[in-house]
Design a protein around this motif. Structure first.
Motif, PDB file in Angstrom:
ATOM      1  N   VAL A   1       0.863  -1.181   0.000  1.00  0.00           N
ATOM      2  CA  VAL A   1       0.000   0.000   0.000  1.00  0.00           C
ATOM      3  C   VAL A   1       0.896   1.226   0.000  1.00  0.00           C
TER       4      VAL A   1
ATOM      5  N   CYS B   1       0.617   5.307   0.478  1.00  0.00           N
ATOM      6  CA  CYS B   1      -0.120   6.534   0.802  1.00  0.00           C
ATOM      7  C   CYS B   1       0.801   7.673   0.427  1.00  0.00           C
TER       8      CYS B   1
ATOM      9  N   ALA C   1      -7.172   1.016   2.220  1.00  0.00           N
ATOM     10  CA  ALA C   1      -5.777   0.607   2.035  1.00  0.00           C
ATOM     11  C   ALA C   1      -5.429  -0.544   2.974  1.00  0.00           C
ATOM     12  N   LEU C   2      -5.852  -0.460   4.212  1.00  0.00           N
ATOM     13  CA  LEU C   2      -5.553  -1.517   5.171  1.00  0.00           C
ATOM     14  C   LEU C   2      -6.350  -2.787   4.877  1.00  0.00           C
TER      15      LEU C   2
ATOM     16  N   PRO D   1      -1.762  -5.171   3.560  1.00  0.00           N
ATOM     17  CA  PRO D   1      -0.407  -4.987   3.014  1.00  0.00           C
ATOM     18  C   PRO D   1       0.672  -5.710   3.815  1.00  0.00           C
TER      19      PRO D   1
ATOM     20  N   ILE E   1       4.195  -1.021   3.648  1.00  0.00           N
ATOM     21  CA  ILE E   1       3.486   0.256   3.573  1.00  0.00           C
ATOM     22  C   ILE E   1       4.481   1.349   3.192  1.00  0.00           C
TER      23      ILE E   1
ATOM     24  N   ASP F   1       4.526   5.108   3.311  1.00  0.00           N
ATOM     25  CA  ASP F   1       3.694   6.112   3.973  1.00  0.00           C
ATOM     26  C   ASP F   1       4.262   7.510   3.774  1.00  0.00           C
TER      27      ASP F   1
ATOM     28  N   VAL G   1      -1.197   5.867   7.725  1.00  0.00           N
ATOM     29  CA  VAL G   1      -1.591   4.475   7.527  1.00  0.00           C
ATOM     30  C   VAL G   1      -1.014   3.602   8.632  1.00  0.00           C
ATOM     31  N   VAL G   2       0.260   3.818   8.937  1.00  0.00           N
ATOM     32  CA  VAL G   2       0.903   3.039  10.001  1.00  0.00           C
ATOM     33  C   VAL G   2       0.235   3.317  11.345  1.00  0.00           C
TER      34      VAL G   2
ATOM     35  N   ILE H   1       2.876  -7.508   8.415  1.00  0.00           N
ATOM     36  CA  ILE H   1       3.741  -6.415   7.974  1.00  0.00           C
ATOM     37  C   ILE H   1       5.216  -6.810   7.970  1.00  0.00           C
TER      38      ILE H   1
ATOM     39  N   THR I   1       7.786  -0.773   6.796  1.00  0.00           N
ATOM     40  CA  THR I   1       7.257   0.443   6.191  1.00  0.00           C
ATOM     41  C   THR I   1       8.400   1.360   5.783  1.00  0.00           C
TER      42      THR I   1
ATOM     43  N   CYS J   1      12.091  -0.639  -0.104  1.00  0.00           N
ATOM     44  CA  CYS J   1      11.120  -1.740  -0.101  1.00  0.00           C
ATOM     45  C   CYS J   1      11.812  -3.065  -0.414  1.00  0.00           C
TER      46      CYS J   1
END
Length: 425
Positions: free
Chosen positions: A54, A56, A121-122, A126, A129, A131, A136-137, A151, A154, A370
């Motif tokens: 995801v 954001c 999104a959640l 995911p 993330i 962010d 979101v977190v 998870i 992030t 990532c």
């Protein structure tokens, strides 16, 4: 031509805007050689096969190129906007219709819609993330404890988000690794200074068409973003005033040739104000009271809390739209104060955000961060991690290659010299 793909679930303004979005995404890609090189490798290696992600983020042409790069690496991605006014609707439409990437983002969406999109999104469950501000977190930790085990980690590239992540760690609630993209050298030295410096003024110009030469521009905060705005404003002939709470940065601003003073004094002198602190209510009631008639107030920090708009509204006798993204508040003392972009990120509210050439490095950090999380799954502590130096240097090397620039390398004799304590002068 982009191959036809199934249309996913989405919430965008209008899918018919996709063709314009595609042109703009391709235009941005021209100045994103690092992302291009990473995308080619990802397409061959598929490092994200089986990974749900995801993001954001600001839904811009540059973000689109990041999303397409991650998709090439095999990721199952879903995008939402990180700011109600930062979405480029044609880009969102293109990602949905041409690339099959679910996007939930509409320029001008209200706070209720934004928070609903965070929940959507959640719902994507995911593993990673990306962010922008850590909403979101934070929502995951507060409301979706059952998903924490999914998870891998992030990534975060805003000062605001890093502050929040560190607070989560300090409170013992951060249960997975977080990559601090914001402080990578190839991010903050360039994105914050040159990207924010140019795009903030671009947003002010598009909203107002004001001439900065000869005006007093007040820059609140002299971090890398503030340095960039101050430098560019000075270059356009503005009389720049800096406000700070950090004595070291205040000295630096003074030695860079800027006047430094508290906001209460700067408020009486400024013609144009820009906040870049990551904190709340940097400009507040007592400052509005002493501002000049027609003073223009804008924000380039992530959230719209830097300007106390509630206090301004309470003091105003009326509000009108003077131009697009420009609201004029009439005050009881007969003066007016102009707020740009509703106090949200002015470079994205009224303009197009950072130039793609600098986002090329920022989003390269996101992509490689990532990949680093996936490759090191289970081996990283649940804390805020710096971007490894080898990733930073690799991005810089790829950028130089893309720019056609060559640099020197150390000779064997030089390597021996800098690694020896026995060799003197």
């Amino acid at each position: 031509m982009v191959a036809a793909v199934p249309t996913p679930k989405y919430e965008v303004k209008d899918l018919s805007l996709a063709s314009m979005g595609q042109k703009r995404i391709e235009w941005a890609a021209r100045e994103m050689p690092v992302i291009k090189q990473i995308r080619e490798r990802f397409a061959a290696e598929k490092p994200f096969a089986g990974i749900r992600l995801v993001a954001c983020s600001h839904i811009t042409t540059e973000t689109a190129n990041l999303a397409i790069t991650l998709q090439a690496g095999g990721v199952d991605a879903l995008l939402i906007a990180s700011n109600p006014l930062s979405t480029q609707d044609d880009v969102a439409a293109c990602l949905v219709s041409d690339y099959g990437i679910p996007v939930y983002a509409i320029k001008g969406e209200d706070n209720e819609t934004y928070h609903r999109h965070v929940q959507i999104a959640l719902d994507h469950k995911p593993n990673i993330i990306i962010d922008d501000g850590s909403d979101v977190v934070a929502t995951l930790i507060k409301e979706r404890q059952n998903q924490l085990s999914d998870i891998i980690g992030t990534t975060e590239e805003t000062t605001t988000g890093i502050v929040r992540l560190q607070a989560m760690f300090n409170d013992g609630v951060l249960s997975f690794p977080a990559m601090n993209v914001n402080d990578a050298e190839t991010k903050h030295f360039f994105d914050n200074r040159y990207g924010t410096g140019q795009s903030t003024l671009d947003g002010i110009f598009r909203a107002t068409n004001v001439l900065l030469a000869g005006k007093a521009v007040v820059v609140a905060g002299y971090g890398w973003c503030g340095k960039g705005v101050a430098m560019r404003a000075k270059g356009l002939g503005a009389n720049v005033i800096v406000t700070e709470i950090n004595p070291v940065r205040a000295i630096e601003a003074a030695m860079d040739g800027f006047r430094v003073m508290p906001m209460i004094k700067a408020a009486a002198e400024g013609d144009v104000f820009v906040t870049l602190t990551g904190n709340k209510h940097v400009i507040r009631a007592e400052h509005f009271e002493v501002m000049k008639d027609g003073a223009m107030v804008s924000n380039a920090g992530h959230f719209d809390l830097e300007i106390d708009l509630q206090a301004l509204g309470a003091k105003a006798t009326g509000v009108k739209d003077a131009r697009n993204f420009t609201q004029e508040y009439s005050m009881s003392n007969g003066k007016s104060i102009v707020v740009l972009g509703e106090g949200r990120l002015i470079n994205l509210a009224a303009a197009e955000g950072h130039p793609s050439a600098v986002m090329d490095m920022s989003f390269a950090n996101q992509a490689l961060a990532c990949e680093y999380l996936v490759k090191n799954q289970g081996n990283l502590e649940a804390k805020v991690h710096s971007i490894p130096e080898e990733i930073d240097r690799n991005i810089a090397a790829l950028k130089l290659k893309g720019m056609g620039i060559e640099i020197d390398t150390l000779t064997e004799d030089q390597i021996e010299y800098i690694n020896s304590w026995t060799v003197g002068t």
